[in-house]
Design an enzyme around this catalytic site. Structure first.
Site, PDB file in Angstrom:
ATOM      1  N   GLU A 417      41.401  49.200  32.426  1.00  0.00           N
ATOM      2  CA  GLU A 417      42.026  48.605  33.598  1.00  0.00           C
ATOM      3  C   GLU A 417      43.361  47.980  33.212  1.00  0.00           C
ATOM      4  O   GLU A 417      43.438  47.175  32.285  1.00  0.00           O
ATOM      5  CB  GLU A 417      41.111  47.515  34.170  1.00  0.00           C
ATOM      6  CG  GLU A 417      41.759  46.687  35.258  1.00  0.00           C
ATOM      7  CD  GLU A 417      40.966  45.406  35.585  1.00  0.00           C
ATOM      8  OE1 GLU A 417      39.974  45.129  34.909  1.00  0.00           O
ATOM      9  OE2 GLU A 417      41.396  44.705  36.524  1.00  0.00           O
ATOM     10  N   ASP A 493      38.603  44.002  32.802  1.00  0.00           N
ATOM     11  CA  ASP A 493      38.642  42.548  32.626  1.00  0.00           C
ATOM     12  C   ASP A 493      37.324  41.931  33.076  1.00  0.00           C
ATOM     13  O   ASP A 493      36.636  42.477  33.933  1.00  0.00           O
ATOM     14  CB  ASP A 493      39.758  41.937  33.486  1.00  0.00           C
ATOM     15  CG  ASP A 493      41.138  42.298  32.959  1.00  0.00           C
ATOM     16  OD1 ASP A 493      41.231  42.674  31.763  1.00  0.00           O
ATOM     17  OD2 ASP A 493      42.106  42.210  33.741  1.00  0.00           O
ATOM     18  N   ASP A 495      36.615  39.767  35.142  1.00  0.00           N
ATOM     19  CA  ASP A 495      36.823  38.990  36.379  1.00  0.00           C
ATOM     20  C   ASP A 495      36.407  39.821  37.592  1.00  0.00           C
ATOM     21  O   ASP A 495      35.863  40.911  37.449  1.00  0.00           O
ATOM     22  CB  ASP A 495      38.285  38.537  36.480  1.00  0.00           C
ATOM     23  CG  ASP A 495      39.250  39.713  36.519  1.00  0.00           C
ATOM     24  OD1 ASP A 495      38.786  40.875  36.630  1.00  0.00           O
ATOM     25  OD2 ASP A 495      40.470  39.475  36.425  1.00  0.00           O
ATOM     26  N   ASP A 497      38.097  41.465  39.903  1.00  0.00           N
ATOM     27  CA  ASP A 497      38.714  42.786  40.019  1.00  0.00           C
ATOM     28  C   ASP A 497      38.115  43.778  39.028  1.00  0.00           C
ATOM     29  O   ASP A 497      37.834  44.931  39.370  1.00  0.00           O
ATOM     30  CB  ASP A 497      40.229  42.701  39.779  1.00  0.00           C
ATOM     31  CG  ASP A 497      40.954  42.235  41.028  1.00  0.00           C
ATOM     32  OD1 ASP A 497      40.299  42.123  42.086  1.00  0.00           O
ATOM     33  OD2 ASP A 497      42.177  41.974  40.937  1.00  0.00           O
TER      34      ASP A 497
END
Ligand code: 0RA
Length: 629
Positions: A417, A493, A495, A497
């Site tokens: 990503e 990541d 997180d 997203d």
């Protein structure tokens, strides 16, 4: 000595014009134009038949350059013309458009190349002879290049009426090597016979080969002739209607094949290029059939005009007062007013017909629906074919930093990503067996997007992923031999997203490349959450618990903790060391259960249930992190 009065000068000038610019009158002076001379004479005889005075026309090709057209009409008038003081037949043969002055012929072929008048044929013939049987006598007159070479003479008696014209095209106008072609003449004569059921046409080719064209059932005979060798699905539909001086005749039938064959005519001229009458017919057919489909069936998809013509053979013949012929070969009807008249007439007729003939209606509707279905299936197959070619390794995207080894089992694809993490991964990897594909931000605007195949496949990032993996998509079409990497590693990541992206990718694999999951080839990379630096020592921690446990046990040594918010915060070396190096990294292998879970979560994420989505977004990081490491 010929007497040149004012009129004969004017006439001579008219026919001189024809000889100077023959193409203006007959289109061209090639084979085509030369055959127009025959057509023109025949058309005059057909007019006589349409007026009800003639039921037989004999056409013979006497030799390469001589044609003879004989009819049993009233005969061209022979009386002295009150205005010109010469026999009417001479006026007809030496004056442009004289025919129209004699009678009001509303369907008389005009415009285009037809209906220019037999005076044009006369003007362009080196020899022209007319014989008229009328008023009990047989008359005869000869011409050369439009000028009389004899007076109208009585050469006998006649107990019948009719006109016989024999002519030879002028070799000053038509090249010597041109000759009358029986095939060209025959086809035209047969068409005329089909369109004029009361008329018998006898055609004699040079070698005494005789054809008799006589079709008392007209449009139906024509349809059956055109349809020879095909299997009709129902009794042909035939009708004749007249509206606003426009006579419309139609015959049509659907066959068990797929070809569309529609012939159209205007005033018996074959309009090869179609035009407004054809447009009107097509519009009416599309409309009538769609109305029935909407009313009588549950079919939801669109029925196109083409669907309504699959397997259709039809003959459309219109007779109109002032046809305008256009197009390359002047065989396209230009009159725009005709479309509406034809459309409404056929619309009305067919609607009534189908409502009164439910059996035929059913057959037609079934045929049309099956045409639409196969069209849709064909399009789908084509799209699939196209997407498949986009999705194979032959189409490898530039975004992929590939590895060099050919050992598939050993090779790894990192789907990363973000561009910056992708950059670090490309630098830090072992390029011998590790390939990196970096995704730009969110791969799909998944909000409200339905996880539909076509939608997914239109996404460039997804296409790139599929192409890189190499096996294609969909259960039946997967080609495991084309697999390009033994491990597919999703690296995102830690997180929200990142979780979105890994959830989406897992769903994608689960739904379209399930084989990858079943054979355990898909992994989640586990980048560290924390880095702890103690003097020269650096340690990485992959969960809060891990970190806490460690921190409890160290004495009051100095240390420095970094919490990674994203992969991008690591440099190439750190990323290699913590996440990519097979010696030190941790990979989570995705099981079928994990994939099913991801797929469910994905549905929640996409669903309109806002509360479920909120809960998911709050907990989705947990989904990735909860996996036992
Ligand atoms: C002008 C007036 C009438 C018939 C014709 C021409 C006529 C022309 C051709 C050309 C070939 N065959 C033809 N037959 C007739 C009307 C005659 C009348 O009123 O009696």
């Amino acid at each position: 000595m010929k007497k040149y009065d004012a009129r004969s000068i004017q006439v001579l000038k008219g026919l001189e014009g024809v000889r100077k610019r023959p193409a203006m009158y007959i289109g061209d002076t090639s084979e085509r134009g030369m055959h127009h001379l025959i057509n023109e004479v025949v058309d005059n005889a057909v007019d006589e038949a349409m007026a009800g005075f003639c039921n037989e026309i004999n056409v013979s090709i006497v030799d390469d350059r001589t044609a003879c057209i004989r009819d049993n009409g009233r005969g061209i008038p022979v009386g002295i013309h009150p205005e010109f003081g010469i026999p009417a037949v001479e006026v007809v043969l030496t004056t442009l458009h004289a025919g129209a002055k004699f009678e009001n012929k509303i369907y008389r072929i005009s415009g285009g190349l037809h209906g220019v008048g037999i005076s044009v044929v006369n003007a362009l013939s080196e020899r022209f002879e007319v014989e008229i049987a009328r008023e009990g006598k047989l008359f005869r007159q000869t011409y050369e290049r439009g000028e009389p070479t004899s007076k109208l003479e009585v050469i006998g008696i006649a107990d019948y009426t009719g006109t016989k014209i024999t002519f030879s095209p002028d070799s000053e106008i038509f090249k010597k090597e041109l000759s009358f072609k029986p095939d060209i003449v025959r086809i035209r004569l047969q068409e005329i016979a089909f369109l004029n059921p009361q008329l018998r046409i006898v055609f004699t080719e040079k070698e005494h080969k005789k054809h008799i064209f006589y079709y008392p059932k007209g449009m139906l005979d024509f349809l059956n002739y055109v349809n020879t060798g095909k299997k009709a699905l129902h009794k042909p539909i035939v009708f004749t209607e007249e509206k606003k001086n426009v006579k419309i005749e139609l015959s049509m039938v659907y066959n068990d094949d797929y070809r569309e064959n529609i012939l159209t005519f205007v005033n018996t001229i074959n309009t090869h290029e179609g035009g407004s009458h054809l447009s009107g017919f097509k519009a009416a057919l599309t409309r009538v059939i769609n109305d029935i489909v909407k009313r009588e069936t549950k079919v939801k998809f669109n029925i196109t005009g083409e669907d309504t013509r699959e397997g259709l053979t039809a003959i459309l013949s219109v007779r109109i007062p002032n046809p305008q012929f256009e197009g390359q070969t002047k065989t396209k009807l230009g009159n725009s007013e005709i479309k509406g008249i034809v459309e409404s007439t056929i619309n009305e007729y067919l609607s009534t017909y189908f409502s009164e003939h439910p059996k035929e209606a059913n057959i037609v509707i079934e045929k049309v629906i099956s045409a639409a279905k196969s069209r849709l299936a064909a399009r789908k197959a084509k799209e699939l074919e196209r997407s498949r070619s986009l999705l194979t390794a032959d189409n490898l995207p530039g975004k992929l930093a590939d590895c060099s080894s050919n050992n598939i089992d050993e090779n790894e694809l990192f789907i990363v990503e973000g561009e910056s993490a992708g950059g670090s991964a490309k630098q830090g990897r072992d390029r011998r067996f590790q390939a990196v594909l970096s995704l730009r931000g969110k791969i799909l605007n998944i909000e409200k997007a339905k996880l539909r195949l076509d939608k997914i496949l239109s996404n460039n990032e997804i296409k790139t992923i599929i192409a890189s993996i190499g096996i294609g998509i969909n259960e039946e079409e997967l080609n495991p031999e084309k697999l390009r990497y033994g491990k597919i590693v999703i690296m995102t990541d830690a997180d929200v997203d990142g979780s979105h992206i890994s959830t989406l990718l897992l769903t994608l694999f689960y739904r379209l490349m399930r084989l990858l999951i079943e054979t355990g080839r898909v992994y989640l990379a586990q980048p560290p959450l924390y880095r702890v630096k103690q003097r020269k020592q650096t340690r990485y921690f992959y969960s809060d618990e891990e970190l806490e446990a460690y921190l409890k046990n160290i004495n009051d040594e100095k240390y420095q903790i970094t919490r990674y918010k994203g992969l991008g915060e690591m440099d190439a070396e750190q990323l290699w060391e913590t996440t990519m190096n097979p010696e030190t990294r941790i990979l989570k292998r995705i099981s079928m259960e994990d994939a099913v879970e991801a797929d469910k979560l994905f549905s929640v994420l996409l669903g309109s249930d806002v509360e479920s989505r909120r809960v998911f977004i709050k907990e989705n990081a947990k989904f990735v992190r909860n996996l036992d490491v």
